[in-house]
Design a protein around this motif. Structure first.
Motif, short mmCIF file in Angstrom:
data_model
loop_
_atom_site.label_atom_id
_atom_site.label_comp_id
_atom_site.label_asym_id
_atom_site.label_seq_id
_atom_site.Cartn_x
_atom_site.Cartn_y
_atom_site.Cartn_z
N GLY A 17 0.84 -1.19 0.00
CA GLY A 17 0.00 0.00 0.00
C GLY A 17 0.88 1.24 0.00
N PHE A 18 0.42 2.28 -0.70
CA PHE A 18 1.22 3.50 -0.78
C PHE A 18 0.32 4.71 -0.53
N VAL A 19 0.65 5.49 0.48
CA VAL A 19 -0.10 6.71 0.82
C VAL A 19 0.72 7.90 0.39
N THR A 20 0.21 8.68 -0.55
CA THR A 20 0.94 9.82 -1.07
C THR A 20 0.93 10.98 -0.08
N GLN A 21 1.83 11.93 -0.32
CA GLN A 21 1.89 13.11 0.57
C GLN A 21 0.62 13.94 0.45
N ASP A 22 0.15 14.14 -0.77
CA ASP A 22 -1.09 14.88 -0.98
C ASP A 22 -2.28 13.93 -0.82
N ASP A 23 -3.32 14.41 -0.18
CA ASP A 23 -4.51 13.59 0.04
C ASP A 23 -5.36 13.57 -1.23
N VAL A 24 -5.24 12.49 -2.00
CA VAL A 24 -5.98 12.37 -3.26
C VAL A 24 -7.30 11.66 -2.97
N LEU A 25 -8.36 12.46 -2.77
CA LEU A 25 -9.68 11.93 -2.44
C LEU A 25 -10.75 12.74 -3.16
N PHE A 26 -11.91 12.14 -3.34
CA PHE A 26 -13.03 12.86 -3.93
C PHE A 26 -13.66 13.77 -2.88
N THR A 27 -13.83 15.02 -3.24
CA THR A 27 -14.26 16.06 -2.30
C THR A 27 -15.66 15.82 -1.75
N HIS A 28 -16.58 15.40 -2.60
CA HIS A 28 -17.99 15.37 -2.21
C HIS A 28 -18.48 14.01 -1.73
N LEU A 29 -17.57 13.04 -1.61
CA LEU A 29 -17.96 11.75 -1.04
C LEU A 29 -17.74 11.79 0.46
N THR A 30 -18.58 11.07 1.20
CA THR A 30 -18.39 10.97 2.65
C THR A 30 -17.27 9.99 2.96
N VAL A 31 -16.84 9.98 4.21
CA VAL A 31 -15.80 9.04 4.64
C VAL A 31 -16.25 7.60 4.39
N LYS A 32 -17.47 7.31 4.76
CA LYS A 32 -18.00 5.95 4.59
C LYS A 32 -18.07 5.57 3.12
N GLU A 33 -18.56 6.48 2.28
CA GLU A 33 -18.65 6.19 0.85
C GLU A 33 -17.27 5.98 0.24
N THR A 34 -16.30 6.79 0.63
CA THR A 34 -14.94 6.67 0.09
C THR A 34 -14.35 5.29 0.38
N LEU A 35 -14.44 4.86 1.63
CA LEU A 35 -13.86 3.57 2.01
C LEU A 35 -14.68 2.40 1.48
N THR A 36 -15.98 2.58 1.37
CA THR A 36 -16.83 1.51 0.83
C THR A 36 -16.52 1.26 -0.64
#
Length: 543
Positions: free
Chosen positions: A25-44
């Protein structure tokens, strides 16, 4: 864990890469995530795409919830991630979501690039404590970190200190200070061990005692400088410190550490079976990938497409048009030309709007696409088709509102058939224009360049649309056939006036509209094929 692997051909290397891809697994320095998804939706969504297909959909969702509770995110699980212009979770929570995206596949090795960057000391300590807890479960966690506090420093089990690309120390963190003391480098004041080590790595010895070898070298250099009446330097140079530290490590530590690392460990039968299987195992099949990405796309972009600002913009524009063309009379030449102007504006407006919405699609999602494709979460074809089709329901919502207001306020033909044909024409124009925007964005992948090219292209298509210039010179007449504004305008004229009055007739006579529909369909398909090939080219060049 270390593996002794001998690769004799390209297939062995590919097998090794496939094995490592699902173990790292690789976690980048910048947080590359979708802005409008919730935490639960992102991980799901990450669980649905990344976990093996041997698990059911419900088991994958349960795994996502387990990660949420493991990372202490249960309180903010229904909060949007947020970003620069959208309020969301805190920086520490966002970083934990990024870590959760990677540990959800239970990797053996986890890399993190500056996980505490931009966080306050308390939040940074929580993140490092979380990583320490993950390491205690049997995982190997490797992270780069700049300027850690003393509490953070002592959380790490092993330390690698680099200076100018060279290895200065590798070993247990608790043994770092005794090692540097043994080679004559000690802090002269009470200071954070991390600060002391960084000073050494950068050659700064203002608050550090130096060994006699370096002192002797400085005295010899100063003696030479005195002979030439030059300015005397009382401290060793950064280059001298660096060379001394590298030489000390090579002679005292490097050999023993290399011997430990190169000692082979046996590979279990399960590992051998996994590595020798060269077939790539996707977490889901193509149809499931498309379905998951389609739903994710709808949830992510509905906030932008259906924002009050955009809805207000469309409704206000349609009301202004309806008032300006209020019950226009097509029975008079002036009224007829006024209505033709309205139809052309509709063709231009719903050609301009989708282009400048679509050009941002791939440049803005480039980082996310690279990250998820590197993790083999889905096939590029599934992503592309889901990304381009998930916009359609959102793209068609506002035009319906627009046309309902304008059509009846402006006094266009009050016929259900003509209204729905007009809507269909506008829909074709929107999808074609969106394809152009996707192609430009995917080809350039630079928002400024894409916006410039789109502006010139849309302006050219508008001028060649058949309203401003009806008699186009033959040497450039081919340009109008590339303009979706031209074909849309002709179709709207055909729907409203059949036969079309001579006063509105363009240089090319109107037939039954099949040519115009065929041209728009060809643009819809052609532009999207170009966009897809451009994305594949970028992926191939990056790979």
């Amino acid at each position: 864990m270390s593996l002794e692997l001998r690769c004799h051909c390209c297939s062995d290397i590919i097998q090794l890469e496939l094995y490592l891809a699902c173990r790292i697994g690789f976690v980048t320095q910048d947080d590359v995530l979708f802005t409008h998804l919730t935490v639960k939706e992102t991980l799901t969504y990450a669980a649905l795409l990344r976990l093996p297909r041997t698990m059911t959909r419900e088991q994958k969702k349960e795994r996502a919830m387990d990660i949420i509770y493991e990372l202490g995110l249960e309180r903010c699980q229904d909060t949007m991630i947020g970003g620069s212009f959208v309020r969301g979770v805190s920086g520490g929570e966002r970083k934990r979501v990024c870590i959760g995206n990677e540990i959800i596949i239970n990797p053996s090795l986890l890399f993190l690039d500056e996980p505490t960057s931009g966080l306050d000391s308390t939040t940074a300590l929580r993140i490092v404590q979380l990583l320490h807890d993950i390491a205690e479960t049997g995982k190997t966690v490797i992270t780069t970190i700049h300027q850690p506090s003393s509490r953070l420093f002592h959380k790490f089990d092993k330390l690698i200190l680099l200076g100018r690309g060279s290895l200065l120390y590798f070993g247990k963190t608790a043994e770092a200070m005794p090692y540097f003391s043994s080679i004559g480098c000690n802090p002269l004041i009470a200071m954070n061990p991390a600060e002391f080590l960084l000073d050494l790595a950068n050659g700064n010895t203002n608050d550090v005692s130096v060994p006699s070898e370096l002192d002797d070298k400085v005295h010899m250099e100063n003696q030479n400088l005195q002979d030439t009446n030059s300015k005397i330097n009382l401290r060793p140079s950064a280059q001298d410190v660096h060379e001394y530290l590298v030489d000390a490590y090579e002679h005292r530590v490097a050999y023993k550490e290399k011997k430990k690392l190169l000692a082979p460990l046996p590979i279990s039968d399960d590992m051998k079976a996994t590595i020798t299987s060269s077939k790539r195992e996707w977490g889901t099949n193509w149809c499931q990938q498309y379905s998951i990405l389609f739903c994710r796309g709808l949830k992510e972009r509905r906030h932008d497409y259906l924002s009050w600002m955009r809805i207000t913009q469309v409704i206000a524009t349609s009301i202004i048009l309806g008032l300006l063309w209020w019950h226009s009379d097509p029975t008079t030449p002036k009224g007829l030309q006024d209505q033709a102007g309205l139809l052309f504006f509709i063709a231009v407006f719903w050609g301009f709007f989708p282009v400048f919405t679509a050009i941002f699609t791939f440049p803005q999602e480039r980082a996310m696409l690279n990250k998820e494709r590197a993790a083999d979460m889905y096939k590029l074809s599934a992503y592309f088709l889901a990304r381009t089709t998930s916009d359609l329901p959102l793209d068609l919502f506002l035009p319906v509102i627009f046309m309902v207001i304008v059509y009846f306020m402006a006094g266009l033909k009050a016929s259900a058939m003509r209204f729905f044909l007009s809507m269909l024409t506008v829909f074709l124009s929107i999808i074609a224009a969106q394809g152009l925007g996707l192609a430009i964005g995917a080809t350039l992948l630079d928002i400024k360049k894409a916006t410039t090219l789109a502006s010139v292209t849309v302006m050219t298509f508008m001028l060649a649309g058949g309203f401003f210039v009806k008699r186009v010179p033959p040497f450039i007449s081919w340009l109008r056939y590339l303009s979706f504004n031209y074909h849309t305008y002709r179709l709207l004229l055909k729907v409203q006036y059949d036969p079309v009055p001579d006063i509105l007739m363009t240089s090319v006579p109107l037939d039954n509209g099949v040519t115009e529909v065929g041209a728009l369909v060809a643009m819809i398909i052609g532009y999207r094929v170009l966009a897809y090939l451009s994305l594949r080219r970028v992926k191939a060049s990056n790979g």
